[in-house]
Design a protein around this motif. Structure first.
Motif, PDB file in Angstrom:
ATOM      1  N   LEU A   1     -26.249  35.447 -35.840  1.00 35.45           N
ATOM      2  CA  LEU A   1     -27.054  34.636 -36.755  1.00 35.45           C
ATOM      3  C   LEU A   1     -28.447  34.497 -36.154  1.00 35.45           C
ATOM      4  O   LEU A   1     -28.604  34.239 -34.964  1.00 35.45           O
ATOM      5  CB  LEU A   1     -26.428  33.255 -36.971  1.00 35.45           C
ATOM      6  CG  LEU A   1     -25.006  33.223 -37.556  1.00 35.45           C
ATOM      7  CD1 LEU A   1     -24.556  31.784 -37.770  1.00 35.45           C
ATOM      8  CD2 LEU A   1     -24.900  34.025 -38.845  1.00 35.45           C
ATOM      9  N   ARG A   2     -29.471  34.638 -37.011  1.00 42.18           N
ATOM     10  CA  ARG A   2     -30.839  34.754 -36.512  1.00 42.18           C
ATOM     11  C   ARG A   2     -31.777  33.708 -37.130  1.00 42.18           C
ATOM     12  O   ARG A   2     -32.903  34.018 -37.483  1.00 42.18           O
ATOM     13  CB  ARG A   2     -31.368  36.157 -36.810  1.00 42.18           C
ATOM     14  CG  ARG A   2     -30.563  37.276 -36.188  1.00 42.18           C
ATOM     15  CD  ARG A   2     -30.998  38.630 -36.711  1.00 42.18           C
ATOM     16  NE  ARG A   2     -30.255  39.732 -36.115  1.00 42.18           N
ATOM     17  CZ  ARG A   2     -30.661  40.419 -35.034  1.00 42.18           C
ATOM     18  NH1 ARG A   2     -31.806  40.111 -34.448  1.00 42.18           N
ATOM     19  NH2 ARG A   2     -29.934  41.404 -34.555  1.00 42.18           N
ATOM     20  N   GLY A   3     -31.286  32.485 -37.268  1.00 40.78           N
ATOM     21  CA  GLY A   3     -32.113  31.444 -37.871  1.00 40.78           C
ATOM     22  C   GLY A   3     -31.741  31.175 -39.309  1.00 40.78           C
ATOM     23  O   GLY A   3     -32.603  30.913 -40.156  1.00 40.78           O
TER      24      GLY A   3
ATOM     25  N   ALA B   1     -19.895  31.646 -53.693  1.00 42.54           N
ATOM     26  CA  ALA B   1     -19.404  32.855 -53.033  1.00 42.54           C
ATOM     27  C   ALA B   1     -20.359  33.221 -51.909  1.00 42.54           C
ATOM     28  O   ALA B   1     -21.576  33.115 -52.056  1.00 42.54           O
ATOM     29  CB  ALA B   1     -19.304  34.000 -54.033  1.00 42.54           C
ATOM     30  N   LEU B   2     -19.796  33.654 -50.791  1.00 35.62           N
ATOM     31  CA  LEU B   2     -20.578  34.112 -49.645  1.00 35.62           C
ATOM     32  C   LEU B   2     -20.413  35.622 -49.560  1.00 35.62           C
ATOM     33  O   LEU B   2     -19.314  36.124 -49.317  1.00 35.62           O
ATOM     34  CB  LEU B   2     -20.089  33.426 -48.372  1.00 35.62           C
ATOM     35  CG  LEU B   2     -20.878  33.691 -47.091  1.00 35.62           C
ATOM     36  CD1 LEU B   2     -22.309  33.152 -47.225  1.00 35.62           C
ATOM     37  CD2 LEU B   2     -20.178  33.034 -45.899  1.00 35.62           C
ATOM     38  N   LEU B   3     -21.507  36.347 -49.769  1.00 37.88           N
ATOM     39  CA  LEU B   3     -21.464  37.795 -49.884  1.00 37.88           C
ATOM     40  C   LEU B   3     -22.280  38.449 -48.778  1.00 37.88           C
ATOM     41  O   LEU B   3     -23.213  37.859 -48.237  1.00 37.88           O
ATOM     42  CB  LEU B   3     -22.022  38.230 -51.244  1.00 37.88           C
ATOM     43  CG  LEU B   3     -21.400  37.578 -52.478  1.00 37.88           C
ATOM     44  CD1 LEU B   3     -22.196  37.946 -53.726  1.00 37.88           C
ATOM     45  CD2 LEU B   3     -19.955  37.995 -52.617  1.00 37.88           C
ATOM     46  N   GLY B   4     -21.934  39.706 -48.478  1.00 36.61           N
ATOM     47  CA  GLY B   4     -22.674  40.463 -47.485  1.00 36.61           C
ATOM     48  C   GLY B   4     -21.778  41.503 -46.857  1.00 36.61           C
ATOM     49  O   GLY B   4     -20.551  41.372 -46.866  1.00 36.61           O
ATOM     50  N   PRO B   5     -22.351  42.564 -46.301  1.00 35.95           N
ATOM     51  CA  PRO B   5     -21.552  43.624 -45.693  1.00 35.95           C
ATOM     52  C   PRO B   5     -20.846  43.160 -44.432  1.00 35.95           C
ATOM     53  O   PRO B   5     -21.196  42.120 -43.855  1.00 35.95           O
ATOM     54  CB  PRO B   5     -22.591  44.704 -45.376  1.00 35.95           C
ATOM     55  CG  PRO B   5     -23.871  43.944 -45.218  1.00 35.95           C
ATOM     56  CD  PRO B   5     -23.801  42.812 -46.192  1.00 35.95           C
TER      57      PRO B   5
ATOM     58  N   GLY C   1     -22.499  38.566 -40.530  1.00 38.44           N
ATOM     59  CA  GLY C   1     -22.435  37.221 -39.963  1.00 38.44           C
ATOM     60  C   GLY C   1     -21.665  36.212 -40.788  1.00 38.44           C
ATOM     61  O   GLY C   1     -21.639  35.024 -40.460  1.00 38.44           O
ATOM     62  N   LYS C   2     -21.001  36.678 -41.851  1.00 37.84           N
ATOM     63  CA  LYS C   2     -20.311  35.735 -42.750  1.00 37.84           C
ATOM     64  C   LYS C   2     -19.210  34.959 -42.019  1.00 37.84           C
ATOM     65  O   LYS C   2     -19.139  33.736 -42.139  1.00 37.84           O
ATOM     66  CB  LYS C   2     -19.694  36.481 -43.952  1.00 37.84           C
ATOM     67  CG  LYS C   2     -20.674  37.201 -44.837  1.00 37.84           C
ATOM     68  CD  LYS C   2     -20.034  37.648 -46.142  1.00 37.84           C
ATOM     69  CE  LYS C   2     -18.779  38.479 -45.949  1.00 37.84           C
ATOM     70  NZ  LYS C   2     -19.039  39.745 -45.227  1.00 37.84           N
TER      71      LYS C   2
ATOM     72  N   LEU D   1     -18.984  30.916 -41.292  1.00 37.27           N
ATOM     73  CA  LEU D   1     -17.891  30.045 -41.731  1.00 37.27           C
ATOM     74  C   LEU D   1     -17.283  29.305 -40.547  1.00 37.27           C
ATOM     75  O   LEU D   1     -16.931  28.125 -40.653  1.00 37.27           O
ATOM     76  CB  LEU D   1     -16.814  30.866 -42.439  1.00 37.27           C
ATOM     77  CG  LEU D   1     -17.128  31.358 -43.853  1.00 37.27           C
ATOM     78  CD1 LEU D   1     -15.932  32.127 -44.404  1.00 37.27           C
ATOM     79  CD2 LEU D   1     -17.485  30.218 -44.789  1.00 37.27           C
ATOM     80  N   THR D   2     -17.143  29.991 -39.419  1.00 37.84           N
ATOM     81  CA  THR D   2     -16.564  29.366 -38.235  1.00 37.84           C
ATOM     82  C   THR D   2     -17.434  28.219 -37.740  1.00 37.84           C
ATOM     83  O   THR D   2     -16.934  27.165 -37.337  1.00 37.84           O
ATOM     84  CB  THR D   2     -16.385  30.410 -37.120  1.00 37.84           C
ATOM     85  OG1 THR D   2     -15.590  31.494 -37.616  1.00 37.84           O
ATOM     86  CG2 THR D   2     -15.678  29.818 -35.914  1.00 37.84           C
ATOM     87  N   ILE D   3     -18.748  28.402 -37.789  1.00 40.15           N
ATOM     88  CA  ILE D   3     -19.668  27.338 -37.372  1.00 40.15           C
ATOM     89  C   ILE D   3     -19.675  26.196 -38.383  1.00 40.15           C
ATOM     90  O   ILE D   3     -19.602  25.018 -38.008  1.00 40.15           O
ATOM     91  CB  ILE D   3     -21.081  27.902 -37.165  1.00 40.15           C
ATOM     92  CG1 ILE D   3     -21.103  28.813 -35.930  1.00 40.15           C
ATOM     93  CG2 ILE D   3     -22.107  26.776 -37.008  1.00 40.15           C
ATOM     94  CD1 ILE D   3     -22.410  29.560 -35.732  1.00 40.15           C
ATOM     95  N   LEU D   4     -19.734  26.526 -39.676  1.00 41.70           N
ATOM     96  CA  LEU D   4     -19.716  25.473 -40.698  1.00 41.70           C
ATOM     97  C   LEU D   4     -18.428  24.667 -40.641  1.00 41.70           C
ATOM     98  O   LEU D   4     -18.422  23.469 -40.950  1.00 41.70           O
ATOM     99  CB  LEU D   4     -19.885  26.090 -42.088  1.00 41.70           C
ATOM    100  CG  LEU D   4     -21.196  26.813 -42.377  1.00 41.70           C
ATOM    101  CD1 LEU D   4     -21.220  27.297 -43.826  1.00 41.70           C
ATOM    102  CD2 LEU D   4     -22.408  25.940 -42.086  1.00 41.70           C
ATOM    103  N   GLY D   5     -17.340  25.311 -40.242  1.00 45.83           N
ATOM    104  CA  GLY D   5     -16.062  24.623 -40.118  1.00 45.83           C
ATOM    105  C   GLY D   5     -15.881  23.881 -38.814  1.00 45.83           C
ATOM    106  O   GLY D   5     -14.793  23.353 -38.547  1.00 45.83           O
TER     107      GLY D   5
END
Length: 225
Positions: free
Chosen positions: A24-26, A38-42, A46-47, A51-55
Motif C-alpha cells: 500500500l502506497r498512501g 465492491a473492492l476491485l483490482g488485479p 493490495g486488496k 482488508l486485513t488492515i481495515l479489519g
C-alpha cells in the motif's frame, strides 16, 4: 449518511531495504454507514492487505485508520481484539469453519469467545440466522458434511453473529457455482437493506461487483477509481 470508517494515507511495506515490498502506497478510503461496496483490482494490487488492515488484523506501516470515532492505529492488541469482536465481521473465500463443529456451533463461536461460554440467547440468535440463510434443516449438521454453498452461508451467518457494523468479505463467492454465489449475494443484499450493515466485498467477478452500489478500484497500492 454517516461516515463509518476512514482510512488516510495507508502505507504497508513488508521487509526493509532492497528487499522491501511496498503493498500500500498512501491509500485513502472512506466507507459510509449502510454502504455495500465492491473492492476491485488485479491480483497483487493490495486488496487483501487492505482488508486485513481495515479489519484490524494487521497494522499499517504508517497512516491513520478510524472507525466509530476510534483511532485503531493507536489502539493496543487487547483493545483491537475487543473492537473487532464487537464491530467487525469477516467472510473469507475459504469459509474457515471448524470441521468438528455443527453449523450452529460455528455460528455462535464468536459470541462464545466473547462471553466465555455458550448462552441460550446466543444459541437462539444463531438458529435465527441459520434459518434466515435457508439452513433450517442443517442447523445441527457437522459443517464437514455441508455443501460448499451451505458452508459459505454458515460463514455469512457467523460474520453477522455479533451484529457488526462492518462486514469485510474477501472473495466470498470465489469457490461457489453461479447459483450458490448469487444466493449468497442475495442474502448479503437483504441484510444490508434490512439491518443497514456495511459490506466491503473484494471480488474479481464483475457480476458480483455489479450487485454492489459502489465499486472501489485498487491498483498498485492506491485507490484508482
Amino acid at each position: 449518511m454517516k461516515t463509518l470508517l476512514e482510512a488516510r494515507e495507508l502505507v504497508k511495506t513488508f521487509g526493509v531495504g532492497e528487499a522491501a515490498t511496498h503493498v500500500l502506497r498512501g491509500l485513502s478510503l472512506t466507507l459510509e454507514a449502510g454502504e455495500m461496496a465492491a473492492l476491485l483490482g488485479p491480483s497483487g494490487s493490495g486488496k487483501s492487505t487492505l482488508l486485513t488492515i481495515l479489519g484490524t488484523l494487521m497494522k499499517p506501516t504508517s497512516g491513520s485508520l478510524r472507525m466509530l470515532r476510534q483511532d485503531l492505529v493507536a489502539a493496543d492488541d487487547a483493545a483491537l481484539t475487543e473492537f473487532r469482536n464487537r464491530h467487525i465481521g469477516f467472510v473469507f473465500q475459504f469459509h474457515n469453519l471448524l470441521p468438528d463443529f455443527t453449523a450452529l456451533e460455528n455460528v455462535i463461536f464468536p459470541t462464545a469467545v466473547r462471553e466465555g461460554r455458550e448462552t441460550p440467547e446466543a444459541r437462539a440468535r444463531g438458529r435465527d440466522l441459520l434459518v434466515r440463510m435457508g439452513l433450517e434443516s442443517r442447523i445441527d449438521f457437522p459443517s464437514a458434511k455441508l455443501s460448499g454453498g451451505q458452508k459459505q452461508r454458515v460463514a455469512v451467518a457467523r460474520a453477522l453473529m455479533n451484529t457488526p457494523e462492518l462486514v469485510l468479505a474477501d472473495e466470498p463467492t470465489g469457490n461457489l457455482d453461479r447459483a450458490s454465489a448469487m444466493q449468497v449475494m442475495d442474502l448479503i443484499g437483504e441484510i444490508n437493506q434490512d439491518q443497514g450493515t456495511t459490506f466491503l466485498i473484494s471480488t474479481h467477478d464483475e457480476k458480483i461487483a455489479a450487485r454492489c452500489r459502489r465499486q472501489i478500484v485498487v491498483g498498485d497500492g492506491l485507490v484508482t477509481g
